[in-house]
Scaffold this motif. Structure first.
Motif, mmCIF file in Angstrom:
data_model
loop_
_atom_site.group_PDB
_atom_site.id
_atom_site.type_symbol
_atom_site.label_atom_id
_atom_site.label_comp_id
_atom_site.label_asym_id
_atom_site.label_seq_id
_atom_site.Cartn_x
_atom_site.Cartn_y
_atom_site.Cartn_z
ATOM 1 N N GLY A 245 0.821 -1.202 0.000
ATOM 2 C CA GLY A 245 0.000 0.000 0.000
ATOM 3 C C GLY A 245 0.858 1.257 0.000
ATOM 4 N N ASP A 246 1.942 1.271 0.772
ATOM 5 C CA ASP A 246 2.824 2.445 0.845
ATOM 6 C C ASP A 246 3.487 2.731 -0.498
ATOM 7 N N GLU A 247 3.859 1.678 -1.225
ATOM 8 C CA GLU A 247 4.479 1.875 -2.546
ATOM 9 C C GLU A 247 3.488 2.521 -3.511
ATOM 10 N N LEU A 248 2.255 2.035 -3.505
ATOM 11 C CA LEU A 248 1.224 2.618 -4.369
ATOM 12 C C LEU A 248 0.895 4.053 -3.955
ATOM 13 N N TYR A 249 0.867 4.295 -2.635
ATOM 14 C CA TYR A 249 0.596 5.630 -2.112
ATOM 15 C C TYR A 249 1.667 6.614 -2.594
ATOM 16 N N SER A 250 2.926 6.190 -2.551
ATOM 17 C CA SER A 250 4.028 7.060 -2.990
ATOM 18 C C SER A 250 3.919 7.378 -4.482
ATOM 19 N N LYS A 251 3.533 6.385 -5.281
ATOM 20 C CA LYS A 251 3.349 6.628 -6.714
ATOM 21 C C LYS A 251 2.238 7.666 -6.939
ATOM 22 N N GLY A 252 1.160 7.511 -6.183
ATOM 23 C CA GLY A 252 0.053 8.468 -6.295
ATOM 24 C C GLY A 252 0.505 9.878 -5.940
ATOM 25 N N GLU A 253 1.286 10.014 -4.858
ATOM 26 C CA GLU A 253 1.780 11.335 -4.441
ATOM 27 C C GLU A 253 2.657 11.971 -5.513
ATOM 28 N N SER A 254 3.497 11.158 -6.155
ATOM 29 C CA SER A 254 4.410 11.696 -7.169
ATOM 30 C C SER A 254 3.665 12.194 -8.408
ATOM 31 N N LEU A 255 2.463 11.663 -8.648
ATOM 32 C CA LEU A 255 1.684 12.066 -9.833
ATOM 33 C C LEU A 255 0.592 13.084 -9.507
ATOM 34 N N PHE A 256 0.410 13.381 -8.230
ATOM 35 C CA PHE A 256 -0.656 14.297 -7.797
ATOM 36 C C PHE A 256 -0.483 15.684 -8.422
ATOM 37 N N ASN A 257 -1.555 16.194 -9.028
ATOM 38 C CA ASN A 257 -1.591 17.488 -9.723
ATOM 39 C C ASN A 257 -0.737 17.531 -10.993
ATOM 40 N N LYS A 258 -0.200 16.370 -11.392
ATOM 41 C CA LYS A 258 0.519 16.274 -12.671
ATOM 42 C C LYS A 258 -0.278 15.402 -13.644
ATOM 43 N N ASP A 259 -0.668 14.242 -13.174
ATOM 44 C CA ASP A 259 -1.500 13.315 -13.952
ATOM 45 C C ASP A 259 -2.513 12.720 -12.974
ATOM 46 N N ASN A 260 -3.603 13.462 -12.744
ATOM 47 C CA ASN A 260 -4.538 13.092 -11.675
ATOM 48 C C ASN A 260 -5.279 11.784 -11.928
ATOM 49 N N ASP A 261 -5.480 11.435 -13.214
ATOM 50 C CA ASP A 261 -6.129 10.147 -13.501
ATOM 51 C C ASP A 261 -5.276 8.991 -12.987
ATOM 52 N N SER A 262 -3.975 9.049 -13.306
ATOM 53 C CA SER A 262 -3.060 7.998 -12.846
ATOM 54 C C SER A 262 -2.900 8.041 -11.334
ATOM 55 N N ALA A 263 -2.791 9.263 -10.778
ATOM 56 C CA ALA A 263 -2.666 9.401 -9.325
ATOM 57 C C ALA A 263 -3.873 8.770 -8.630
ATOM 58 N N TYR A 264 -5.068 9.033 -9.175
ATOM 59 C CA TYR A 264 -6.290 8.472 -8.596
ATOM 60 C C TYR A 264 -6.234 6.941 -8.615
ATOM 61 N N PHE A 265 -5.736 6.379 -9.718
ATOM 62 C CA PHE A 265 -5.643 4.921 -9.837
ATOM 63 C C PHE A 265 -4.769 4.334 -8.726
ATOM 64 N N TYR A 266 -3.579 4.924 -8.531
ATOM 65 C CA TYR A 266 -2.653 4.383 -7.525
ATOM 66 C C TYR A 266 -3.185 4.581 -6.105
ATOM 67 N N PHE A 267 -3.774 5.752 -5.828
ATOM 68 C CA PHE A 267 -4.343 5.968 -4.495
ATOM 69 C C PHE A 267 -5.490 4.991 -4.227
ATOM 70 N N ASN A 268 -6.307 4.735 -5.245
ATOM 71 C CA ASN A 268 -7.428 3.811 -5.072
ATOM 72 C C ASN A 268 -6.933 2.388 -4.802
ATOM 73 N N GLN A 269 -5.839 1.992 -5.498
ATOM 74 C CA GLN A 269 -5.245 0.673 -5.240
ATOM 75 C C GLN A 269 -4.666 0.607 -3.819
ATOM 76 N N ALA A 270 -3.983 1.695 -3.411
ATOM 77 C CA ALA A 270 -3.408 1.737 -2.059
ATOM 78 C C ALA A 270 -4.511 1.621 -1.009
ATOM 79 N N LEU A 271 -5.637 2.259 -1.260
ATOM 80 C CA LEU A 271 -6.750 2.232 -0.312
ATOM 81 C C LEU A 271 -7.221 0.802 -0.062
ATOM 82 N N GLU A 272 -7.276 -0.004 -1.110
ATOM 83 C CA GLU A 272 -7.702 -1.399 -0.943
ATOM 84 C C GLU A 272 -6.756 -2.169 -0.029
ATOM 85 N N PHE A 273 -5.458 -1.922 -0.184
ATOM 86 C CA PHE A 273 -4.485 -2.583 0.695
ATOM 87 C C PHE A 273 -4.676 -2.147 2.146
ATOM 88 N N TYR A 274 -4.807 -0.837 2.356
ATOM 89 C CA TYR A 274 -4.954 -0.329 3.728
ATOM 90 C C TYR A 274 -6.232 -0.844 4.378
#
Length: 546
Positions: free
Chosen positions: A29-58
């Motif tokens: 979950g932390d790895e996916l969360y970090s990917k989401g943070e790195s894409l936040f406000n740059k590519d929000n569609d991709s960021a949303y995908f990674y955050f949503n995946q991280a949420l399932e793990f958490y």
């Protein structure tokens, strides 16, 4: 009952098995969360995908704090992409995960407040901002939140409350960031002007604009241009027009579509009729584009959530075969019960249908009285009110026509609209509601489109649009209305747009008007859809098979 006992027993066993086979770790979950943070406000569609995946793990690891932090990011992304309801939903879920814990609670309250503000639900926005304010001691956060509360209050025209809030901030406190202090000071000056139009805010507003130009604060420049255009709106139209044009030019640097819409709306109201047409077309095109992009983002977020749920469902598919069998049995049992109840009630429903026919007949004649007499008189009143040099003979003819139609109101073969040039009559009716306060723009109304349209459809369209205009005058407070008419091989399409108070207010004030329009369009097998304009006001889509 035995079947239901087995059903719940299998659910418990299934849940235990799920916990045993769950080997997911928080590290994933932390790895996916970090990917989401790195894409936040740059590519929000991709960021949303990674955050949503991280949420399932958490969630699977019962990590409530990390789940809450992830949901906050999801709500921020949805807010920035126009999915305001989805943003509120994510924030509420984040609060549920926190329970009595205080982590991130200020960010959650603030995110909900921003979404409510974007939805123009200002009372609720203020309520959530106040919760955010009570949850933080950070001086900059508190100053920013108080500033946001004041803006929401001013949009509700509660200027004195907004001024008192801003004056409570110690502007000279050096711990408050310089840029934030300036924003608060400018808002205070501007709201003082809104509260009292005689207040001389001009020198300070000019000073703030010049300071922002020196600092190349392009977002601040747009705000200052907007304030100055509004300041001059009733005092000096040429100056108001100048700052509106400056605001539009500056949006090319900011690429902020909402600011551009605001600038175009000002130009439509300030420019000459010939020049305003170009800005109106630009406004419509941009407004449609924004709604399309935001709808696409909502669909994309929904698709990401759907794919996540689908993947999760496929992982447990092999374990729930027996469970599905019992679900089918339960559904069959419920269906049999429903079928039995339906059979028992069928006779009663047939009797009620006869009573309904009588009631519908009463409603039909009531509707005709409303259309021919009530709305006809209101329409005539608008013609007289908006045209000081009204034609007395023409007004008498209109009243005589209403009299003739009201005498024949019970005749089934009544044909209200027999004019050969229907487009002309429709235009005259719509333009009769145009005044200095209400600007009406009609696009695509030519007689060729109406030639093969039946008198019945013409009649229903005429009265439906007249109902729209009456609701606009009485309730919506719109300054600008557009009506666009299109005809395809199979359909007649009409789009009504205004910049009034919006759908929620209209539903409270004119429920009968909305119901009349829906019933009328339904009688000609058409569809009518009411929706919020994502920027401001109301949009009505009417589609009728030809």
């Amino acid at each position: 009952m035995r079947y239901f006992s087995y059903f719940f027993l299998l659910l418990i066993l299934f849940s235990c098995q799920e916990n045993k086979t769950n080997k997911l770790t928080s590290k994933n979950g932390d790895e996916l969360y970090s990917k989401g943070e790195s894409l936040f406000n740059k590519d929000n569609d991709s960021a949303y995908f990674y955050f949503n995946q991280a949420l399932e793990f958490y969630k699977k690891n019962n990590d409530s704090v990390s789940s809450s932090s992830t949901l906050i990011y999801l709500s921020f992304i949805q807010n920035s992409e126009g999915d305001y309801y989805g943003s509120v939903e994510a924030s509420i879920e984040a609060l549920k995960f926190l329970g009595n814990k205080k982590n991130n609670v200020t960010s959650i309250y603030n995110s909900i407040a921003i979404a409510k503000n974007n939805l123009k639900e200002y009372d609720e926005a203020v309520s959530w901002y106040e919760k955010a304010l009570s949850s933080t001691d950070n001086i900059n956060d508190r100053a920013l939140i108080i500033n946001n509360i004041s803006i929401s209050l001013s949009r509700e025209k509660e200027y004195k409350k907004a001024i008192n809030n801003l004056e409570s901030i110690k502007i000279d406190n050096s711990n408050i960031e310089k840029k934030l202090r300036r924003k608060i000071m400018e808002n205070l000056v501007y709201i003082r002007f809104l509260n009292d139009s005689s207040y001389n805010a001009l020198p300070q507003l000019i000073e703030f604009l010049e300071l922002r130009k020196k600092e190349n604060d392009i977002y601040g420049i747009s705000s200052s241009d907007s304030h100055l255009s509004n300041y001059f709106f009733k005092k000096d139209k040429s100056q108001s027009l100048f700052y509106a044009k400056e605001m539009l030019l500056n949006t090319k640097k900011t690429n902020n579509p909402d600011d551009k819409l605001e600038a175009l709306e000002k130009l439509i109201l300030l420019e000459t009729p010939d020049n305003s047409k170009k800005y109106f077309h630009d406004y419509q095109a941009l407004n449609d584009s924004i709604q399309t992009v935001r709808a696409k983002s909502k669909n994309q977020f929904a698709l990401i959530r759907y794919d996540t749920e689908k993947e999760k469902s496929e992982n447990i598919k092999k374990q729930n075969h027996i469970l599905k069998q019992y679900i089918v049995i339960a559904i069959l049992f419920i269906s049999l019960c429903i079928g039995f109840i339906w059979y028992k009630r069928r006779k009663k429903r047939l009797q009620q249908q006869k009573e309904l026919e009588v009631k519908n007949t009463q409603i039909k004649y009531s509707k005709k009285v409303h259309d021919v007499v009530a709305n006809g008189l209101y329409h005539t009143m608008m013609q007289i009110q908006n045209n000081p040099d009204f034609d007395k003979e023409r007004t008498l003819n209109d009243i005589e026509r209403m009299y003739e139609e009201s005498r024949d109101i019970a005749r089934e073969d009544l044909e209200e609209l027999q004019d050969k040039d229907f487009s002309k009559r429709l235009a005259e009716m719509l333009n009769s509601y145009s005044s200095e306060k209400h600007k009406i723009l009609i696009v695509g109304n030519n007689q060729q489109k109406w030639n093969n349209i039946s008198n019945n459809i013409q009649m229903e369209v005429f009265y439906t649009l007249r109902e729209c205009m009456i609701n606009m005058i009485k309730h919506s407070k719109a300054k600008l209305v557009s009506i666009k008419i299109e005809k395809t091989e199979k359909f007649l399409k009409i789009k009504y747009t205004d910049n009034g108070v919006g759908m929620d207010f209209l539903q409270k004030k004119s429920t009968s008007g909305i119901r009349n329009m829906e019933n009328r369009i339904a009688t000609i097998n058409g569809k009518i859809i009411f929706e919020k304009n994502m920027t401001k006001g109301l949009v009505i889509h009417i589609t009728i098979p030809t």
